[in-house]
Design a protein around this motif. Structure first.
Motif, PDB file in Angstrom:
ATOM      1  N   TRP A 353       0.581  -1.221  -0.074  1.00  0.00           N
ATOM      2  CA  TRP A 353      -0.079   0.083   0.053  1.00  0.00           C
ATOM      3  C   TRP A 353       0.821   1.162   0.013  1.00  0.00           C
ATOM      4  CZ3 TRP A 353      -0.470   4.088   3.263  1.00  0.00           C
ATOM      5  CH2 TRP A 353      -1.260   4.893   3.079  1.00  0.00           C
ATOM      6  N   GLU A 357      -0.213   2.606  -3.734  1.00  0.00           N
ATOM      7  CA  GLU A 357      -1.343   3.406  -3.598  1.00  0.00           C
ATOM      8  C   GLU A 357      -1.031   4.640  -2.633  1.00  0.00           C
ATOM      9  OE1 GLU A 357      -6.120   3.356  -1.351  1.00  0.00           O
ATOM     10  OE2 GLU A 357      -4.648   1.560  -1.671  1.00  0.00           O
ATOM     11  N   THR A 361      -1.208   8.289  -4.877  1.00  0.00           N
ATOM     12  CA  THR A 361      -2.375   9.335  -4.128  1.00  0.00           C
ATOM     13  C   THR A 361      -1.648  10.731  -3.996  1.00  0.00           C
ATOM     14  OG1 THR A 361      -3.615   7.608  -3.332  1.00  0.00           O
ATOM     15  CG2 THR A 361      -3.901   9.677  -2.484  1.00  0.00           C
TER      16      THR A 361
END
Length: 521
Positions: A353, A357, A361
């Motif tokens: 993650w 991600e 982001t």
């Protein structure tokens, strides 16, 4: 109770005679009160015109006398001029004046001298407490609207430091700036001495102690990254010249926003070399966005996350270092006092993650061409200023864009975000931090982009070429050399080597124009 307001030109003999008669009446009549307003000869006519327009009166000479009806909320009732006041005094109080014309002229000149001396004394008292002169460029930007209430709250410079704010922008923004001035005055802040606007370039940064440089709006359309980089030079050259010429010798310049922040900072240093050591770039906005993403993952509060380090290009290819990041007051099986903290990387078990991600982001949020929300930009600037003046929290790491002097192996002469602490009105680079080494490839990627930005902007290089490592080049060569004989094979190769196929080319003006953001986990 009768209260009379007597206003007149400082050198007017009739005002002098009216004033002395009113003084006599106030001294001898218990319910007679006066208030005097003396104006310089050069401003008298404009002042009188404004007063008459406001109260719907008709009067053209000095003095003007009106009665304030205290039992009716202070409403003014025009009495008239010199003759009307004499008639009123004689009719109601049986008092008149026998002053000669010669004496009236002498007193009028004394009044003028006394008035000038009083003004000089008042100005002298004001200079005893010099307000901090704060200039904000591109003042029509949303960040300025959100920054003003923070500056006037006393939180940044302290409740004992008065400030004067000047909003600087182009002529087209003048009407908006006027409304912003009125809103600022409505705050009735005890630390705000004055707020004004400036649209004349030659007057910019006059005696400025602090200059906040926000993202500038441009009407010129640009189609390439190179054009966008070069378009920053004229304004930075102009600002640098005006800062050197007009600003206070100890001026502090803070560059915020999301459009080529490092580049604008290094250009300002180039064109304002005298104060280059006092020019910094704000990195707390990126730091705040990173903390917020991590807090949502951990279901905690962003302010509980400390020591996120932002390396490199604030508005471009940067490196988010979580190795020193700690989380305070985290609700888990292990609990401790308020000062107890745990390493963030021990709390996020999903390393994929973080690598995917989280990076994606944050890259999307911080890309050049996307604006910070006005609140975040304003808060980041205000917090950096507060730390600059009063010091950062003890033991806390702060990210700041400053001119490199070779720390951490960073090439000299570029503005680079790195870990610092603020103390005694300046910053100290935290070169003694352990376990903060950055791989040569990542460092080269960041520094190469920053060096190229500067060279392209100054015209020393024609095209910007994003850095590619040897591994990436080998992958590219391998992709190019793959044999393809028919459509079916081509489809098969695409599936097998889809990680080698380049993404669709981005618009260099609307994105950060770089291959990616890195995070240390």
């Amino acid at each position: 109770m009768a209260k009379f307001v007597i206003a007149g030109r400082a050198d007017c003999p009739y005002y002098a005679k009216t004033e002395l008669l009113a003084d006599y009446l106030q001294k001898n009549l218990p319910d007679f009160r006066i208030h005097k307003i003396t104006q310089r000869p050069e401003v008298w006519e404009d002042w009188l015109k404004d007063v008459c327009e406001k109260n719907k009166w008709s009067h053209k000479n000095s003095p003007i006398i009106w009665r304030e009806l205290l039992d009716r909320g202070g409403k003014g009732l025009l009495l008239g001029g010199y003759n009307e006041f004499l008639e009123h005094a004689q009719l109601y109080y049986d008092v008149t004046s026998s002053m000669t014309t010669e004496l009236m002229m002498v007193i009028a000149q004394e009044n003028l001298g006394a008035h000038i001396q009083k003004e000089q004394e008042e100005e002298g008292l004001k200079t005893c407490i010099n307000p901090l002169q704060v200039w904000i460029t591109s003042a029509s930007a949303p960040a300025c609207y959100n920054l003003i209430p923070i500056l006037t709250s006393g939180e940044v410079f302290g409740m004992h430091t008065e400030i004067s704010i000047t909003l600087f922008d182009n002529k087209q923004a003048e009407e908006y700036l006027k409304s912003l001035v009125m809103e600022t005055q409505d705050l009735a802040s005890p630390v705000l001495r004055s707020v004004s606007i400036c649209t004349k370039v030659e007057e910019a940064f006059c005696q400025a102690h602090i200059i906040v440089v926000l993202d500038d709006s441009t009407d010129k359309e640009v189609f390439t990254l190179e054009d966008c980089l070069r378009s920053r030079v004229p304004l930075c050259r102009l600002y640098g010249y005006l800062i050197e010429k007009n600003a206070h010798e100890s001026v502090r310049v803070i560059v915020g926003g999301k459009t080529f922040v490092n580049l604008k900072t290094v250009l300002l240093m180039r064109y304002a070399p005298r104060i280059a050591h006092n020019i910094i770039a704000v990195a707390l906005g990126v730091e705040g966005e990173a903390k917020a993403i991590l807090a949502r993952k951990l279901k905690t509060t962003p302010s509980y996350i400390k020591d996120v380090i932002i390396w490199g290009n604030i508005s471009g290819n940067n490196y988010v270092d979580l190795r020193k990041t700690r989380v305070y007051r985290y609700e888990s099986a292990i609990w401790g006092p308020l000062h107890y903290s745990r390493p963030l990387l021990n709390l996020i078990f999903d390393s994929e993650w973080i690598k995917r991600e989280f990076v994606a982001t944050l890259k999307n949020l911080t890309a050049t061409g996307r604006q910070f929300g006005g609140i975040l930009a304003a808060h980041s600037i205000a917090t950096t200023l507060k730390y600059w003046y009063h010091g950062s929290p003890p033991g806390e790491i702060v990210s700041l864009g400053i001119l490199s002097e070779g720390q951490f192996g960073i090439p000299k002469g570029i503005v680079f975000s790195m870990p610092v602490k603020f103390e005694n009105g300046t910053w100290v680079v935290l070169t003694d931090l352990k376990d903060t080494e950055i791989s040569e490839q990542i460092m080269t990627r960041m520094t190469s982009d920053l060096i190229q930005e500067k060279l392209v902007a100054l015209g020393d290089k024609i095209h910007f070429q994003p850095y590619q490592s040897e591994t990436e080049l080998r992958k590219k060569d391998k992709r190019i050399s793959l044999p393809i004989t028919d459509d079916s094979q081509k489809e098969q190769v695409s599936d097998e080597h889809k990680d080698l196929v380049p993404h669709e080319e981005k618009n260099p003006v609307m994105s950060d124009g770089f291959e990616g953001k890195t995070v240390e986990s």
